[in-house]
Design a protein around this motif. Structure first.
Motif, PDB file in Angstrom:
ATOM      1  N   LYS A  70     -16.104  15.695  37.247  1.00 16.59           N
ATOM      2  CA  LYS A  70     -15.905  14.264  37.443  1.00 16.59           C
ATOM      3  C   LYS A  70     -16.461  13.907  38.814  1.00 16.59           C
ATOM      4  O   LYS A  70     -16.104  14.534  39.818  1.00 16.59           O
ATOM      5  CB  LYS A  70     -14.417  13.917  37.364  1.00 16.59           C
ATOM      6  CG  LYS A  70     -14.130  12.452  37.628  1.00 16.59           C
ATOM      7  CD  LYS A  70     -12.644  12.174  37.570  1.00 16.59           C
ATOM      8  CE  LYS A  70     -12.368  10.711  37.908  1.00 16.59           C
ATOM      9  NZ  LYS A  70     -10.937  10.432  37.976  1.00 16.59           N
ATOM     10  N   ILE A  71     -17.329  12.902  38.876  1.00 16.75           N
ATOM     11  CA  ILE A  71     -17.927  12.457  40.132  1.00 16.75           C
ATOM     12  C   ILE A  71     -16.982  11.468  40.801  1.00 16.75           C
ATOM     13  O   ILE A  71     -16.495  10.527  40.170  1.00 16.75           O
ATOM     14  CB  ILE A  71     -19.299  11.780  39.877  1.00 16.75           C
ATOM     15  CG1 ILE A  71     -20.230  12.719  39.106  1.00 16.75           C
ATOM     16  CG2 ILE A  71     -19.903  11.300  41.179  1.00 16.75           C
ATOM     17  CD1 ILE A  71     -20.502  14.047  39.768  1.00 16.75           C
ATOM     18  N   ILE A  72     -16.729  11.674  42.085  1.00 13.73           N
ATOM     19  CA  ILE A  72     -15.874  10.766  42.849  1.00 13.73           C
ATOM     20  C   ILE A  72     -16.614  10.352  44.115  1.00 13.73           C
ATOM     21  O   ILE A  72     -16.924  11.187  44.968  1.00 13.73           O
ATOM     22  CB  ILE A  72     -14.523  11.418  43.202  1.00 13.73           C
ATOM     23  CG1 ILE A  72     -13.777  11.795  41.918  1.00 13.73           C
ATOM     24  CG2 ILE A  72     -13.694  10.482  44.081  1.00 13.73           C
ATOM     25  CD1 ILE A  72     -12.500  12.559  42.136  1.00 13.73           C
ATOM     26  N   TYR A 117     -27.238  13.548  45.393  1.00 13.15           N
ATOM     27  CA  TYR A 117     -25.912  14.166  45.402  1.00 13.15           C
ATOM     28  C   TYR A 117     -24.859  13.073  45.424  1.00 13.15           C
ATOM     29  O   TYR A 117     -25.170  11.892  45.610  1.00 13.15           O
ATOM     30  CB  TYR A 117     -25.731  15.110  46.593  1.00 13.15           C
ATOM     31  CG  TYR A 117     -25.801  14.438  47.946  1.00 13.15           C
ATOM     32  CD1 TYR A 117     -24.645  13.970  48.562  1.00 13.15           C
ATOM     33  CD2 TYR A 117     -27.006  14.273  48.608  1.00 13.15           C
ATOM     34  CE1 TYR A 117     -24.699  13.349  49.793  1.00 13.15           C
ATOM     35  CE2 TYR A 117     -27.069  13.657  49.843  1.00 13.15           C
ATOM     36  CZ  TYR A 117     -25.922  13.197  50.437  1.00 13.15           C
ATOM     37  OH  TYR A 117     -25.974  12.579  51.662  1.00 13.15           O
ATOM     38  N   ASN A 118     -23.607  13.436  45.234  1.00 10.23           N
ATOM     39  CA  ASN A 118     -22.475  12.525  45.276  1.00 10.23           C
ATOM     40  C   ASN A 118     -21.547  12.918  46.408  1.00 10.23           C
ATOM     41  O   ASN A 118     -21.651  14.020  46.951  1.00 10.23           O
ATOM     42  CB  ASN A 118     -21.726  12.563  43.940  1.00 10.23           C
ATOM     43  CG  ASN A 118     -22.527  11.924  42.837  1.00 10.23           C
ATOM     44  OD1 ASN A 118     -22.665  10.709  42.797  1.00 10.23           O
ATOM     45  ND2 ASN A 118     -23.089  12.736  41.947  1.00 10.23           N
ATOM     46  N   HIS A 119     -20.633  12.025  46.747  1.00  7.30           N
ATOM     47  CA  HIS A 119     -19.657  12.345  47.786  1.00  7.30           C
ATOM     48  C   HIS A 119     -18.854  13.577  47.428  1.00  7.30           C
ATOM     49  O   HIS A 119     -18.616  14.439  48.273  1.00  7.30           O
ATOM     50  CB  HIS A 119     -18.676  11.187  48.009  1.00  7.30           C
ATOM     51  CG  HIS A 119     -19.276  10.016  48.696  1.00  7.30           C
ATOM     52  ND1 HIS A 119     -18.805   8.744  48.514  1.00  7.30           N
ATOM     53  CD2 HIS A 119     -20.293   9.899  49.568  1.00  7.30           C
ATOM     54  CE1 HIS A 119     -19.493   7.899  49.249  1.00  7.30           C
ATOM     55  NE2 HIS A 119     -20.420   8.579  49.892  1.00  7.30           N
ATOM     56  N   SER A 179     -19.074  16.854  49.613  1.00 12.08           N
ATOM     57  CA  SER A 179     -20.349  17.044  50.307  1.00 12.08           C
ATOM     58  C   SER A 179     -20.171  16.858  51.807  1.00 12.08           C
ATOM     59  O   SER A 179     -19.268  16.142  52.260  1.00 12.08           O
ATOM     60  CB  SER A 179     -21.376  16.015  49.808  1.00 12.08           C
ATOM     61  OG  SER A 179     -21.655  16.211  48.452  1.00 12.08           O
ATOM     62  N   GLY A 180     -21.048  17.474  52.562  1.00  6.91           N
ATOM     63  CA  GLY A 180     -21.015  17.351  54.012  1.00  6.91           C
ATOM     64  C   GLY A 180     -21.105  15.899  54.448  1.00  6.91           C
ATOM     65  O   GLY A 180     -21.913  15.136  53.926  1.00  6.91           O
TER      66      GLY A 180
END
Length: 128
Positions: free
Chosen positions: A3-5, A17-19, A30-31
């Motif tokens: 799940k992308i948040i 990329y996603n958070h 992610s950094g």
């Protein structure tokens, strides 16, 4: 299933990329760099302000996932100058209970995105 948040309060990703991505009970963040999304500015006023902004960005992502710093199980800190370690460590430590602080590594690197001085990524877990 992942799940992308993403959080509107954290800097928009500058690449593919996603958070963060939730897989099961784990959240992989992610950094984050010292970009203030609300003001749309990169914070470059010193390692103290930069570290505070990075932690603010991470908190926004954790909150979007329904978590807090207490859920963090692993952190990775990337910095340009290890001489800044004590300042970073002090600010970072204000967000954690010493007895339940996450595992962590801190490494000096040659360069970071947008020529920032610090970037931090985290892994968090839902409490059972």
């Amino acid at each position: 299933m992942k799940k992308i948040i993403n959080s509107p309060a954290a800097p928009a990703p500058i690449g593919p990329y996603n958070h963060s991505v939730m897989v099961g009970d784990l959240l992989f963040i992610s950094g984050q760099i010292p970009f203030n999304q609300a003001k749309e500015i990169l914070i470059t006023s010193g390692i103290e302000d930069e570290t505070k902004q990075v932690m603010t960005n991470l908190e926004a992502i954790l909150n979007e996932a329904g978590m807090t710093f207490e859920n963090v199980v692993k952190s990775t800190i990337f910095l340009i100058n290890m001489d800044n370690f004590s300042t970073i460590n002090e600010i970072y430590g204000q967000h954690f209970n010493k007895e339940t602080a996450p595992a962590r590594e801190c490494v000096q690197v040659a360069k970071l995105p947008r020529n920032v001085n610090i970037e931090i990524s985290m892994i968090a877990a839902k409490k059972g």
